[in-house]
Design a protein around this motif. Structure first.
Motif, PDB file in Angstrom:
ATOM      1  N   GLU A   1      -2.070  14.457 -21.671  1.00 34.22           N
ATOM      2  CA  GLU A   1      -2.866  13.283 -21.524  1.00 34.22           C
ATOM      3  C   GLU A   1      -2.398  11.966 -22.092  1.00 34.22           C
ATOM      4  OE1 GLU A   1      -5.948  12.673 -20.144  1.00 34.22           O
ATOM      5  OE2 GLU A   1      -6.029  14.987 -19.333  1.00 34.22           O
ATOM      6  N   ASP A   2      -1.674  11.832 -23.443  1.00 36.52           N
ATOM      7  CA  ASP A   2      -1.207  11.045 -23.921  1.00 36.52           C
ATOM      8  C   ASP A   2       0.001  10.151 -23.431  1.00 36.52           C
ATOM      9  OD1 ASP A   2       0.189  13.141 -24.747  1.00 36.52           O
ATOM     10  OD2 ASP A   2       0.473  12.168 -26.687  1.00 36.52           O
ATOM     11  N   ASP A   3       0.932  11.040 -22.729  1.00 35.02           N
ATOM     12  CA  ASP A   3       2.216  10.457 -22.323  1.00 35.02           C
ATOM     13  C   ASP A   3       2.497  10.763 -20.856  1.00 35.02           C
ATOM     14  OD1 ASP A   3       3.136  12.800 -22.780  1.00 35.02           O
ATOM     15  OD2 ASP A   3       4.536  12.432 -24.269  1.00 35.02           O
ATOM     16  N   GLY A   4       1.791  11.719 -20.206  1.00 32.87           N
ATOM     17  CA  GLY A   4       2.029  12.198 -18.983  1.00 32.87           C
ATOM     18  C   GLY A   4       3.155  13.257 -18.928  1.00 32.87           C
ATOM     19  N   VAL A   5       3.862  13.688 -20.002  1.00 34.39           N
ATOM     20  CA  VAL A   5       5.103  14.552 -19.855  1.00 34.39           C
ATOM     21  C   VAL A   5       4.386  15.762 -19.509  1.00 34.39           C
ATOM     22  CG1 VAL A   5       6.634  15.723 -21.326  1.00 34.39           C
ATOM     23  CG2 VAL A   5       6.305  13.311 -21.373  1.00 34.39           C
ATOM     24  N   ALA A   6       5.089  16.619 -18.657  1.00 28.88           N
ATOM     25  CA  ALA A   6       4.701  17.930 -18.189  1.00 28.88           C
ATOM     26  C   ALA A   6       4.548  18.959 -19.193  1.00 28.88           C
ATOM     27  CB  ALA A   6       5.534  18.367 -17.037  1.00 28.88           C
ATOM     28  N   ILE A   7       3.701  19.765 -18.896  1.00 29.34           N
ATOM     29  CA  ILE A   7       3.601  20.942 -19.767  1.00 29.34           C
ATOM     30  C   ILE A   7       3.458  22.319 -18.916  1.00 29.34           C
ATOM     31  CG2 ILE A   7       2.553  20.090 -21.742  1.00 29.34           C
ATOM     32  CD1 ILE A   7      -0.049  20.812 -20.679  1.00 29.34           C
ATOM     33  N   VAL A   8       4.130  23.369 -19.239  1.00 28.59           N
ATOM     34  CA  VAL A   8       4.064  24.684 -18.476  1.00 28.59           C
ATOM     35  C   VAL A   8       2.954  25.380 -18.898  1.00 28.59           C
ATOM     36  CG1 VAL A   8       5.451  26.699 -17.785  1.00 28.59           C
ATOM     37  CG2 VAL A   8       6.614  24.567 -18.372  1.00 28.59           C
ATOM     38  N   LEU A   9       2.108  25.732 -18.144  1.00 27.65           N
ATOM     39  CA  LEU A   9       1.001  26.546 -18.507  1.00 27.65           C
ATOM     40  C   LEU A   9       1.301  28.051 -18.049  1.00 27.65           C
ATOM     41  CD1 LEU A   9      -1.532  24.569 -16.113  1.00 27.65           C
ATOM     42  CD2 LEU A   9      -1.210  24.450 -18.596  1.00 27.65           C
ATOM     43  N   ASP A  10       2.233  28.358 -17.434  1.00 29.48           N
ATOM     44  CA  ASP A  10       2.650  29.861 -17.375  1.00 29.48           C
ATOM     45  C   ASP A  10       4.073  29.794 -17.014  1.00 29.48           C
ATOM     46  OD1 ASP A  10       2.971  32.496 -16.706  1.00 29.48           O
ATOM     47  OD2 ASP A  10       1.463  32.358 -14.834  1.00 29.48           O
ATOM     48  N   GLU A  11       4.735  30.571 -18.059  1.00 27.65           N
ATOM     49  CA  GLU A  11       6.280  30.533 -18.054  1.00 27.65           C
ATOM     50  C   GLU A  11       6.748  31.629 -17.141  1.00 27.65           C
ATOM     51  OE1 GLU A  11       7.935  30.615 -22.106  1.00 27.65           O
ATOM     52  OE2 GLU A  11       7.224  28.600 -22.280  1.00 27.65           O
ATOM     53  N   SER A  12       5.898  32.648 -16.596  1.00 30.23           N
ATOM     54  CA  SER A  12       6.264  33.436 -15.833  1.00 30.23           C
ATOM     55  C   SER A  12       5.382  33.791 -14.858  1.00 30.23           C
ATOM     56  CB  SER A  12       6.522  34.914 -16.563  1.00 30.23           C
ATOM     57  OG  SER A  12       7.687  34.715 -17.785  1.00 30.23           O
ATOM     58  N   PRO A  13       5.214  32.832 -13.845  1.00 35.22           N
ATOM     59  CA  PRO A  13       4.220  32.998 -12.833  1.00 35.22           C
ATOM     60  C   PRO A  13       4.475  34.392 -11.902  1.00 35.22           C
ATOM     61  CG  PRO A  13       5.796  31.201 -12.312  1.00 35.22           C
ATOM     62  CD  PRO A  13       6.013  31.992 -13.643  1.00 35.22           C
ATOM     63  N   GLY A  14       3.377  34.423 -11.445  1.00 30.63           N
ATOM     64  CA  GLY A  14       3.024  35.722 -10.561  1.00 30.63           C
ATOM     65  C   GLY A  14       3.725  35.319  -9.281  1.00 30.63           C
ATOM     66  N   LYS A  15       4.182  36.337  -8.486  1.00 29.30           N
ATOM     67  CA  LYS A  15       4.612  36.030  -7.227  1.00 29.30           C
ATOM     68  C   LYS A  15       3.967  35.127  -6.079  1.00 29.30           C
ATOM     69  CE  LYS A  15       7.262  40.301  -7.343  1.00 29.30           C
ATOM     70  NZ  LYS A  15       8.424  40.909  -6.370  1.00 29.30           N
ATOM     71  N   ASP A  16       2.676  35.010  -6.457  1.00 31.33           N
ATOM     72  CA  ASP A  16       1.925  34.600  -5.321  1.00 31.33           C
ATOM     73  C   ASP A  16       2.277  32.963  -5.843  1.00 31.33           C
ATOM     74  OD1 ASP A  16       0.567  34.834  -7.903  1.00 31.33           O
ATOM     75  OD2 ASP A  16      -1.159  34.009  -7.223  1.00 31.33           O
ATOM     76  N   GLN A  17       2.678  32.439  -7.072  1.00 33.64           N
ATOM     77  CA  GLN A  17       3.144  31.250  -7.453  1.00 33.64           C
ATOM     78  C   GLN A  17       4.446  30.644  -7.118  1.00 33.64           C
ATOM     79  OE1 GLN A  17       0.824  28.715  -8.212  1.00 33.64           O
ATOM     80  NE2 GLN A  17      -0.678  30.021  -7.891  1.00 33.64           N
ATOM     81  N   HIS A  18       5.358  31.669  -6.803  1.00 31.03           N
ATOM     82  CA  HIS A  18       6.646  31.337  -6.843  1.00 31.03           C
ATOM     83  C   HIS A  18       7.299  30.268  -5.860  1.00 31.03           C
ATOM     84  CE1 HIS A  18       8.390  35.297  -8.798  1.00 31.03           C
ATOM     85  NE2 HIS A  18       7.571  34.828  -9.446  1.00 31.03           N
ATOM     86  N   GLU A  19       6.675  30.215  -4.522  1.00 31.69           N
ATOM     87  CA  GLU A  19       7.030  29.372  -3.592  1.00 31.69           C
ATOM     88  C   GLU A  19       6.464  27.742  -4.194  1.00 31.69           C
ATOM     89  OE1 GLU A  19       5.866  27.918   0.923  1.00 31.69           O
ATOM     90  OE2 GLU A  19       5.625  30.078   0.289  1.00 31.69           O
ATOM     91  N   ALA A  20       5.259  27.733  -4.775  1.00 35.61           N
ATOM     92  CA  ALA A  20       4.934  26.388  -5.260  1.00 35.61           C
ATOM     93  C   ALA A  20       5.974  25.902  -6.381  1.00 35.61           C
ATOM     94  CB  ALA A  20       3.419  26.261  -5.817  1.00 35.61           C
ATOM     95  N   VAL A  21       6.427  26.904  -7.355  1.00 34.24           N
ATOM     96  CA  VAL A  21       7.240  26.704  -8.343  1.00 34.24           C
ATOM     97  C   VAL A  21       8.504  26.149  -7.827  1.00 34.24           C
ATOM     98  CG1 VAL A  21       8.110  27.680 -10.449  1.00 34.24           C
ATOM     99  CG2 VAL A  21       5.940  28.207  -9.783  1.00 34.24           C
ATOM    100  N   ARG A  22       9.143  26.989  -6.694  1.00 30.03           N
ATOM    101  CA  ARG A  22      10.396  26.495  -6.346  1.00 30.03           C
ATOM    102  C   ARG A  22      10.306  25.060  -5.728  1.00 30.03           C
ATOM    103  NH1 ARG A  22      10.011  31.515  -3.777  1.00 30.03           N
ATOM    104  NH2 ARG A  22      11.172  33.108  -4.965  1.00 30.03           N
ATOM    105  N   GLU A  23       9.158  24.740  -5.234  1.00 27.84           N
ATOM    106  CA  GLU A  23       8.985  23.479  -4.684  1.00 27.84           C
ATOM    107  C   GLU A  23       8.951  22.227  -5.608  1.00 27.84           C
ATOM    108  OE1 GLU A  23       6.395  20.707  -1.503  1.00 27.84           O
ATOM    109  OE2 GLU A  23       5.737  22.972  -1.519  1.00 27.84           O
ATOM    110  N   ALA A  24       8.256  22.713  -6.792  1.00 22.98           N
ATOM    111  CA  ALA A  24       8.008  21.795  -8.132  1.00 22.98           C
ATOM    112  C   ALA A  24       9.276  21.655  -8.704  1.00 22.98           C
ATOM    113  CB  ALA A  24       6.854  22.353  -9.071  1.00 22.98           C
ATOM    114  N   ALA A  25      10.303  22.482  -8.626  1.00 23.18           N
ATOM    115  CA  ALA A  25      11.725  22.387  -9.340  1.00 23.18           C
ATOM    116  C   ALA A  25      12.352  21.387  -8.422  1.00 23.18           C
ATOM    117  CB  ALA A  25      12.082  23.720  -9.598  1.00 23.18           C
ATOM    118  N   ALA A  26      12.117  21.432  -7.216  1.00 21.18           N
ATOM    119  CA  ALA A  26      12.915  20.903  -6.094  1.00 21.18           C
ATOM    120  C   ALA A  26      12.493  19.272  -5.984  1.00 21.18           C
ATOM    121  CB  ALA A  26      12.927  21.459  -4.533  1.00 21.18           C
TER     122      ALA A  26
END
Length: 65
Positions: free
Chosen positions: A28-53
């Motif tokens: 909230e204070d500075d907008g810097v990202a935080i990781v909510l799940d460092e080892s996301p499930g396979k259902d999140q992999h595509e979105a995580v790849r896109e986020a990294a890209a």
């Protein structure tokens, strides 16, 4: 897949939180990202790849890809 996040590189653009909101959020204070799940499930992999890209600071690294 495991996420490594380089917080000092983050420019608080929020792209990761928009693309993968179940895995990334922003402080909230500075907008810097935080990781909510460092080892996301396979259902999140595509979105995580896109986020990294789309991260303008290349602060997201995916291990085990």
């Amino acid at each position: 897949m495991r996420i490594e996040f380089d917080e000092p590189r983050c420019v608080a653009a929020g792209q990761c939180a928009m693309v993968a909101p179940d895995v990334f959020d922003q402080r909230e204070d500075d907008g810097v990202a935080i990781v909510l799940d460092e080892s996301p499930g396979k259902d999140q992999h595509e979105a995580v790849r896109e986020a990294a890209a789309v991260c303008p600071a290349a602060a997201i690294r995916l291990v085990g890809e």
